[in-house]
Design a protein around this motif. Structure first.
Motif, PDB file in Angstrom:
ATOM      1  N   SER A 343     -18.896 103.604  70.659  1.00  7.10           N
ATOM      2  CA  SER A 343     -18.264 103.694  69.806  1.00  7.10           C
ATOM      3  C   SER A 343     -18.853 105.290  68.637  1.00  7.10           C
ATOM      4  CB  SER A 343     -19.130 102.765  69.090  1.00  7.10           C
ATOM      5  OG  SER A 343     -20.013 102.742  69.074  1.00  7.10           O
ATOM      6  N   SER A 344     -20.019 105.987  68.681  1.00  5.48           N
ATOM      7  CA  SER A 344     -19.900 106.487  68.075  1.00  5.48           C
ATOM      8  C   SER A 344     -18.722 107.809  68.008  1.00  5.48           C
ATOM      9  CB  SER A 344     -21.229 107.193  68.013  1.00  5.48           C
ATOM     10  OG  SER A 344     -21.371 107.614  69.431  1.00  5.48           O
ATOM     11  N   GLN A 345     -18.397 108.383  69.611  1.00  2.00           N
ATOM     12  CA  GLN A 345     -17.183 108.473  70.148  1.00  2.00           C
ATOM     13  C   GLN A 345     -15.436 108.417  69.605  1.00  2.00           C
ATOM     14  OE1 GLN A 345     -17.648 110.819  73.896  1.00  2.00           O
ATOM     15  NE2 GLN A 345     -19.816 108.963  73.768  1.00  2.00           N
ATOM     16  N   LEU A 346     -15.733 107.217  68.353  1.00  2.06           N
ATOM     17  CA  LEU A 346     -13.983 106.900  68.611  1.00  2.06           C
ATOM     18  C   LEU A 346     -13.593 107.680  67.174  1.00  2.06           C
ATOM     19  CD1 LEU A 346     -14.504 103.011  68.834  1.00  2.06           C
ATOM     20  CD2 LEU A 346     -13.276 104.548  70.461  1.00  2.06           C
ATOM     21  N   ARG A 347     -12.119 108.441  66.888  1.00  7.06           N
ATOM     22  CA  ARG A 347     -11.902 108.841  65.461  1.00  7.06           C
ATOM     23  C   ARG A 347     -11.443 107.935  64.448  1.00  7.06           C
ATOM     24  NH1 ARG A 347      -7.722 108.533  63.328  1.00  7.06           N
ATOM     25  NH2 ARG A 347      -5.448 107.337  64.626  1.00  7.06           N
ATOM     26  N   LYS A 348     -12.787 107.889  63.619  1.00 11.22           N
ATOM     27  CA  LYS A 348     -12.472 106.608  62.995  1.00 11.22           C
ATOM     28  C   LYS A 348     -11.705 106.612  61.340  1.00 11.22           C
ATOM     29  CE  LYS A 348     -17.188 106.581  63.307  1.00 11.22           C
ATOM     30  NZ  LYS A 348     -17.684 105.167  64.205  1.00 11.22           N
ATOM     31  N   GLY A 349     -11.024 105.521  60.498  1.00 12.55           N
ATOM     32  CA  GLY A 349      -9.729 105.524  60.067  1.00 12.55           C
ATOM     33  C   GLY A 349     -10.351 106.320  58.571  1.00 12.55           C
ATOM     34  N   GLN A 350      -8.955 106.356  57.999  1.00 16.39           N
ATOM     35  CA  GLN A 350      -9.411 107.423  57.404  1.00 16.39           C
ATOM     36  C   GLN A 350      -8.893 107.520  56.597  1.00 16.39           C
ATOM     37  OE1 GLN A 350      -8.829 111.236  58.703  1.00 16.39           O
ATOM     38  NE2 GLN A 350      -7.461 111.242  60.144  1.00 16.39           N
ATOM     39  N   MET A 351      -7.408 107.571  54.833  1.00 15.46           N
ATOM     40  CA  MET A 351      -6.964 107.801  53.949  1.00 15.46           C
ATOM     41  C   MET A 351      -5.651 108.891  54.359  1.00 15.46           C
ATOM     42  SD  MET A 351      -7.306 105.226  52.201  1.00 15.46           S
ATOM     43  CE  MET A 351      -7.462 104.440  50.776  1.00 15.46           C
ATOM     44  N   GLY A 352      -4.184 108.154  54.492  1.00 16.10           N
ATOM     45  CA  GLY A 352      -3.553 109.641  54.518  1.00 16.10           C
ATOM     46  C   GLY A 352      -3.723 110.409  53.417  1.00 16.10           C
ATOM     47  N   PRO A 353      -2.611 111.207  53.353  1.00 11.46           N
ATOM     48  CA  PRO A 353      -2.303 111.868  51.802  1.00 11.46           C
ATOM     49  C   PRO A 353      -1.203 110.728  51.057  1.00 11.46           C
ATOM     50  CG  PRO A 353      -1.357 113.450  53.376  1.00 11.46           C
ATOM     51  CD  PRO A 353      -2.092 111.950  54.832  1.00 11.46           C
ATOM     52  N   ASP A 354      -0.688 109.875  51.475  1.00 12.92           N
ATOM     53  CA  ASP A 354       0.055 108.798  50.390  1.00 12.92           C
ATOM     54  C   ASP A 354      -1.009 108.275  50.198  1.00 12.92           C
ATOM     55  OD1 ASP A 354      -0.295 107.541  52.846  1.00 12.92           O
ATOM     56  OD2 ASP A 354       1.244 107.920  53.971  1.00 12.92           O
ATOM     57  N   GLY A 355      -1.549 108.131  50.086  1.00 11.94           N
ATOM     58  CA  GLY A 355      -2.761 107.053  49.800  1.00 11.94           C
ATOM     59  C   GLY A 355      -3.167 106.154  50.801  1.00 11.94           C
ATOM     60  N   GLU A 356      -2.306 106.001  51.813  1.00 10.48           N
ATOM     61  CA  GLU A 356      -2.398 104.721  52.339  1.00 10.48           C
ATOM     62  C   GLU A 356      -3.454 104.749  53.697  1.00 10.48           C
ATOM     63  OE1 GLU A 356      -0.879 102.132  52.617  1.00 10.48           O
ATOM     64  OE2 GLU A 356       0.066 102.084  50.847  1.00 10.48           O
ATOM     65  N   ARG A 357      -4.492 103.653  54.456  1.00 10.43           N
ATOM     66  CA  ARG A 357      -5.356 104.292  55.443  1.00 10.43           C
ATOM     67  C   ARG A 357      -4.612 104.076  56.462  1.00 10.43           C
ATOM     68  NH1 ARG A 357     -10.858 103.929  55.495  1.00 10.43           N
ATOM     69  NH2 ARG A 357     -12.025 103.267  57.365  1.00 10.43           N
ATOM     70  N   ARG A 358      -5.159 104.760  57.043  1.00 11.00           N
ATOM     71  CA  ARG A 358      -4.630 104.954  58.423  1.00 11.00           C
ATOM     72  C   ARG A 358      -6.013 104.550  60.005  1.00 11.00           C
ATOM     73  NH1 ARG A 358      -0.856 108.955  60.344  1.00 11.00           N
ATOM     74  NH2 ARG A 358      -1.529 109.931  61.862  1.00 11.00           N
TER      75      ARG A 358
END
Length: 859
Positions: A343-358
């Motif tokens: 779980s510590s090696q997963l890519r975390k979710g993040q905010m995109g430039p459009d303001g939408e959360r990826r």
């Protein structure tokens, strides 16, 4: 304790003399084996004329419940042999057939039955031996004996036997192929020999060569088998191929995920006698899917849970590898070392430039066991008493699969590199029940992940009279390389352990002194198991036992222990303990009872805070005492009952601004068993344990996004959060068995486990055991439920060949905060409604012996 010692103390010179004689081994009886040339039909009749020509072993001597008297109902045993087998024929005389108990049970389980047993020490080293036991119903039990493993009932050999009833007698005929045992090439053999008979009706056990309970050791009290000439250890070569098929169902109820899966497997076990002394055992592409489910528990301790080994390859014939307790076989094929770090090696979710959360990545699969490629062991003992054992196993790479939640792409994460596990043992048997041993364990992993090596030496020297002994061990652990998934080097590279003791080992009164050290860097955990190092320990024990009936009891066993422990580095007090108790069995009704007591002054628990290196932080346990006992009724009755219970009381803890309520511990269990018939029986067990006002570590699963956790998470590990809690654990286990005959059985075992933790208040732990109450309000209550059903149908359709059909049903749930409940039936209902995994499998293995095939082809 002193009252009991006074009650049973010798009262006359005659008693002292008798006690001294009881600690001297009985003279060794001898029996001549008779060579035969004609064939023996194994039918349990003993009607071939050659049986009447063989010398007779008789006049057995009682070992329990009253050691010493000669048998009233004679036993007659004869031994024959030819170029391929040893034959043992026995006639057990009795009063009537009604006096001969004959419950049927699964293989390796005598049950409520009479039995006859043969014991062989083929190298006559008086340390290592074999047993072959047959019940009146024809159920076979076999075992090996060694100083390291004691009685190893997991060992299985391929041999044959038959039993019959004749008038008021029962007869037993046994054929032991030479391929089932190991012995030297000497033209004339001298083997250790003993016979045993159990008359269950009177709970009596008899041996041909007297076995005295006051004498240390078992194999050293056997008689001698003479007359074995010109027998040659055969080529021991067998192949046991298997095929297995599984159907697994779990209600995922997810689109694109199948609820049902199937698999088909194949492999083989190979056994090859390299020479007359050594045997190679190998399992190729092993399948352990049918072993009994582990007893899952809620673990609040700082140490791992040690599970029982149920895989036959790792339980059978491993007495050499268990020397020094450096081998914990569950490490081979265990949970991958990187299982919990995915779980510590997963890519975390993040905010995109459009303001939408990826969204980020999610785990698709993460195997919880390491699949073995193969495992091999070579073991044996030379005619000079040198035991040699070599074990090796290989496991392949293990990967977890993660999926990108945006584009669906998948990638593999390594959780276990290709690994090699090996053990080397040298064990030299010496005179007077003594030995010296050298053990080495090694784990080598591909890549920069650390490797581990442990080397230990053991010894035990007893005097000529086998009355006193000194023993000891020295162990060195070495680890090199980087932590898994890190560039940081392992930090416990070199450690050591030693232990030495002196003891009186025979007689009614025995005692011992011991001292040992485990350094702060000692770590055998890669192939062994360790429950805390960094210890200096010393102890003394004394036992006084009466083995012969007196007053209204059959025997009396008493014990007294005094132990003390320090932290090794820095040297600081940990704990002290005094314990005493007794147990006995009443003569008329065979009711067994026991009482135990222990007392502990204030204890400093350096492990509970999970702060390393040890020394600054400890949890203080107030002085406490426990009293407990048990009652066990006569298992010969259709209905029998086991009951035990105990209470632990602590001193009050008034160090805080407000005194804590007194800690208390309660526990009891009840286990009735009912034998419906000689084929059907049931057993139920209820275990109930309650710890009130227990204080323990709570830091796990802190969430820095929550205000209550943020402070402790920010300052971790310097801030340790402790919680005062109530822990209630209830376990229900119901099992039943129906035995169709001595080769076919059906067993069902159902277990429900629930443990609930409710917190009352919290405190911050400082150095030197200081605690300060804190206003921590997050609900940390939790409940763990586990449910398992194991149903096994087993049919031994030929010697060494088996069909087994297994159904497993399993589920578990972990409830937190408001969902947690201490109400038992709420937890049971939750367990029933939790999705269950169902697994049905069939496995067929067939034993192919080279010598049998050769004889069939020749005929």
């Amino acid at each position: 304790m002193l009252v009991w010692l006074a009650m049973v103390a010798p009262t006359s010179a005659q008693t002292v003399e008798t006690a001294a004689q009881a600690a001297v081994p009985a003279p060794k009886r001898q029996l001549q084996a008779l060579r035969i040339t004609e064939a023996i039909k194994l039918d349990g009749q003993l009607d071939e004329p050659i049986w009447q020509q063989a010398p007779i072993a008789t006049d057995f001597i009682q070992q329990r419940p009253n050691p010493g008297p000669h048998e009233k109902h004679p036993t007659e045993v004869r031994v024959l042999y030819d170029d391929a087998n040893l034959y043992v024929g026995a006639i057990m005389h009795d009063v009537s057939q009604d006096s001969i108990m004959r419950e049927l049970s699964a293989r390796d389980d005598i049950g409520n039955s009479d039995f006859f047993g043969v014991f062989l020490d083929t190298y006559h080293d008086q340390l290592n031996g074999y047993s072959f036991i047959v019940s009146t119903g024809g159920v076979q039990v076999d075992a090996r004996y060694s100083p390291a493993g004691g009685e190893d009932g997991n060992w299985n050999a391929v041999w044959d036997s038959r039993t019959t009833m004749r008038g008021t007698d029962w007869l037993c005929e046994i054929r032991i192929p030479y391929s089932a045992i190991r012995f030297s090439k000497a033209p004339e053999q001298l083997w250790g020999l003993n016979f045993m008979r159990q008359r269950k009706r009177d709970n009596q056990a008899f041996f041909w060569n007297e076995v005295k309970p006051a004498v240390d050791g078992f194999v050293n009290q056997w008689g001698e088998l003479r007359g074995l000439r010109d027998i040659t250890p055969p080529l021991r070569l067998s192949l046991t191929p298997y095929v297995s098929s599984y159907v697994n169902h779990f209600p995922y109820q997810e689109q694109g995920t199948r609820n049902t899966s199937t698999s088909f497997n194949g492999g083989a076990d190979v056994k090859w006698g390299i020479n007359e002394s050594f045997t190679l055992d190998a399992t190729l592409v092993p399948d352990f899917g049918q072993v009994q489910s582990d007893n899952q528990v809620l673990n609040l301790s700082p140490f791992e849970v040690q599970f029982q080994e149920n895989r036959q390859f790792f339980t059978e014939g491993t007495e050499l590898f268990n020397k020094g307790n450096l081998f914990y076989s569950r490490r081979v094929g265990a949970t991958p070392i990187g299982f919990s770090s995915v779980s510590s090696q997963l890519r975390k979710g993040q905010m995109g430039p459009d303001g939408e959360r990826r969204p980020g990545e999610a785990v698709v699969s993460n195997p919880g066991v390491t699949r073995l490629l193969n495992a091999t062991k070579v073991s044996g003992r030379t005619k000079n008493g040198l035991g040699v054992g070599v074990f090796n196993a290989l496991s392949n790479d293990v990967y977890a699969t993660v999926r990108d939640s945006v584009d669906g792409s998948r990638r593999d994460v390594l959780t276990q590199p290709f690994s090699n596990y090996s053990i080397m043992v040298l064990d030299q048997s010496l005179k007077n029940n003594s030995y010296v041993s050298l053990i080495n364990t090694n784990v080598t992993r591909v890549g920069s992940t650390y490797d581990a090596n442990v080397t230990g030496g053991l010894f035990r020297f007893a005097n000529k009279k086998n009355a006193y002994a000194v023993d000891g061990r020295v162990v060195y652990s070495r680890r090199r390389g980087n932590k898994f998934g890190s560039e940081k080097a392992i930090d416990d590279q070199d450690g050591y352990k030693y232990q030495v003791g002196v003891s009186k080992i025979s007689g009614n009164f025995t005692w011992g002194l011991n001292h040992g050290i485990e350094s702060d860097k000692y770590n055998p955990n890669d192939l062994g198991i360790l429950f805390g190092n960094n210890n200096i320990s010393q102890g003394v024990y004394a036992n006084y036992n009466k083995y012969k009936p007196f007053w209204k009891v059959n025997n009396l066993y008493t014990y007294f222990n005094l132990n003390h422990s320090l932290l090794y580095k820095p040297t600081r007090y940990q704990n002290a303990n005094v314990a005493a108790g007794f147990n006995t069995t009443f003569t008329k009704n065979f009711l067994s009872v026991g009482l135990d007591f222990d007392a502990n002054p204030v204890t400093h628990d350096y492990y509970e805070p999970r702060q390393y290196p040890l020394g600054d932080y400890f949890v203080r346990l107030p002085a406490n005492a426990n009293v407990g006992g048990y009652i066990s009724s006569d298992y010969r009755k259709k209905l029998a009952l086991d009951v035990n219970g105990g209470v632990r009381r602590y001193d009050t803890d008034d160090r805080l601004e407000r005194a804590r309520p007194r800690r208390m511990g309660y526990g009891w269990s009840i286990s009735p068993r009912y034998r419906v018939s000689n084929q059907l029986n049931f057993r139920y067990s209820l275990d109930w344990n309650l710890s009130q006002n227990q204080v323990g570590y709570v830091n796990g699963d802190l969430d820095e996004s929550l205000p209550d956790d943020a402070e402790f998470r920010k300052n971790y590990p310097s801030d340790v959060l402790l919680g005062r809690r109530r822990v209630l654990t209830v376990t229900n286990t119901l099992s039943g068995a129906y035995t169709f005959n001595n080769r076919m059985s059906l067993t069902i075992r159902t277990r429900h486990y629930t443990s609930t933790v409710n917190y009352a208040d919290f405190a911050r732990l400082g150095k030197n055991g200081q605690e300060t109450l804190v206003d921590y309000r997050r609900n940390r209550d939790n409940t763990f439920n586990a449910f398992n059903v194991d149903a096994v149908y087993s049919w031994w359709f030929a010697p060494g060949s088996q069909v087994s059909i297994v159904w497993k049903n399993a589920s578990s749930s972990f409830l937190e905060a408001n969902e947690a409940t201490p109400l038992y039936f709420d937890n049971l209902n939750n367990t029933i409604n939790t999705p269950h995994n169902n697994n049905v499998s069939i496995k067929i293995l067939y034993y192919l012996d080279y010598l049998m095939l050769k004889r069939k082809l020749a005929s």
